[in-house]
Design a protein around this motif. Sequence first.
Motif, short mmCIF file in Angstrom:
data_model
loop_
_atom_site.label_atom_id
_atom_site.label_comp_id
_atom_site.label_asym_id
_atom_site.label_seq_id
_atom_site.Cartn_x
_atom_site.Cartn_y
_atom_site.Cartn_z
N THR A 1 58.75 -22.61 43.82
CA THR A 1 57.65 -22.49 44.51
C THR A 1 57.54 -23.53 45.76
OG1 THR A 1 56.44 -23.87 43.09
CG2 THR A 1 56.39 -21.75 42.45
N GLY B 1 58.84 -19.47 47.07
CA GLY B 1 57.66 -18.97 47.03
C GLY B 1 57.28 -18.29 45.62
N SER B 2 56.21 -17.77 45.17
CA SER B 2 56.03 -17.30 43.85
C SER B 2 56.83 -15.71 43.73
CB SER B 2 54.54 -17.05 43.78
OG SER B 2 54.08 -16.01 44.94
N CYS C 1 59.84 -15.48 44.96
CA CYS C 1 61.22 -15.83 45.03
C CYS C 1 61.71 -15.05 46.32
CB CYS C 1 61.89 -15.74 44.05
SG CYS C 1 61.40 -16.57 42.38
#
Length: 628
Positions: free
Chosen positions: A412, A519-520, A522
């Motif tokens: 993340t 990032g959340s 991916c």
Amino acid sequence: MSSLQRRVGMLILIALVIKPIMIFAQENSTVTVVGSGILAPLIQAYAADANVDIDLNVTGTNSGFAAFCRGEADVTTATRSISTDEESACRANGVSFLEFVLGYDVMAVIANPSTDFGQCLTTDQLNALFAPSSIATNWDEIGTESSDIPLSLYVPPDNTTPFALLDSLVEGVGLRNDLTSLDSDSAVIFAVSSTSGALGVVSLLDARAAGDAVTLLDLNTTTVGCASASAENAAGRTYDGAYTLYAYANADRAEAVTPLLDAAFAGDNATTTDQGFVAASGDALAQDRQITADVQTGRQFTKEVTAFEIPANLAGTINIAGSATGADYVKAVTGTFVQQYPGVTINQTNLGEPDGVRRLCNGEADLISAIHALSSDEQNNCDANNIPTESYYLGSQAVVIVGNGDFLTCLTTDELATVWNATSQDTITNWNQVNASFPDLPITLVAPSLGDPYADLLMIGATGIADPTREDFAETKTSAVYRSAAVGNVEGAMTYMSWLDFQNLAADTQASAQVVAIGSDCVTPNAETISDGTYPLSRPLMLIVNRLSMAREEVQSLLWTIASDANFSQLQSSGYTGLSFSALPDLRDNLEQTFIIAKNDLVQRANATPEPTAEATAQATAESTPAS
């Protein structure tokens, strides 16, 4: 028999059996076709597939366009696109045209399979191999990492397409006179496949049919780099060893011509291949079908052919402002531009995006560099001052994270910030401090040199601001290749590099590098996720232009230079991706249309009579009233 021999045989047959015909068909359902003799067999095959009657007159490409633009034919075929002069002639005679791509005539450079050097030939290497002035006799003279192996060069006859295409790629008239000329593609393929160090030129279809007997080489003759022989690369203008095969239809005869066109753009496109040509790419065929269905007139495939030219005596002043991001690229482009056109003065002030937007909306800047589109408030400010704007996306820079460990598949942005933020120095030393699910494993960071410009992009993507990165690295190395290799040797190690540096890694090094999704969601970095902004560690570069300024030649010329094929390598070397080479013609077409709009805007403003204000009306009334 090779595909080329079949094609030549068919052309000879057509020349014997087709007599000149009346240009105008006697029946409205008959389609009149003029143009290239090379494409005549293909058009006949399409007509047979569609059960359409055609009157075919082999005139050659030039005469075909002349007759077509006089309104004397329904269709013309060509081995080049319509010129601007021919387009003007069509327009003057009221002929609106539909432009189609039928396929490609593609040359392939083939090598003996044992040849493990020169897998991508540059223009200089092609000249060293084939130009009339060449005297090279050994591979070690060509400038490749090659061994002491004699050169053996084979070509088909000089009246064939592969020979003509090769000739168009090298300097001078014709090719060197000590080449071995053989009578067919199959003979060239046999000679190359059985001779160590041999090189030859044949049609792409015959090269593919040879299978493992030969190796197909890439060409690096454009600003894009190495490109393989394919329909996609011919369409994208990245492979120069190809002729595009065009058809132009009179829009007024679209209904009568449609059955013939439907046969030409059938899903499998087998007829095109059967006639010895490379079928159009899937995207091109889809666009062909859309043009037919919607009767889309004008250039659709050849927007690179334009009427705009930069004046040799160009002069004027251009004011540029905006973000520091992209400023180095803009300075490099404008520096080269001013060297070529010394009559132009460039005033560039990069005090940040807010300052640039203020200057743009006040009419003080002709264009600004930015990483965001104008907000609604900013656009309202420009509108309030009667400043219309145009925005152009030039690409995005990105940072790639490379790690070593099964757990390092995705981080993340918070985890990334925890690892790299300067506040983590001396406190975050183990991966289980970053995420409790991560292993008890030391963090090993291999960083670029201190002050690396991509550190800001890394931290902006991770935290939203340009926080400093930590400096307690195990190693600091400039070379991305070294950093990638170092990470590969230590579990729990990590580094970062620009997308450009990652792309420049050798293929085997790039394949072994473990790229970390971010990032959340991916998101993995690639050309698509970088250009659409879904990859968090990316940043766009936009030019926002005062459209009124685009009426001036100096501004037009700078924008044209930025959108030119020749400048594309400057964008690439500055680390920008997302604007494809194949998109440049559309960008230039957009610019050319906007130049016209800008000029019309100025004319309308100059001719507009401002309504008198209430104060001015009252004053005029008072002055005209006699004193009492």
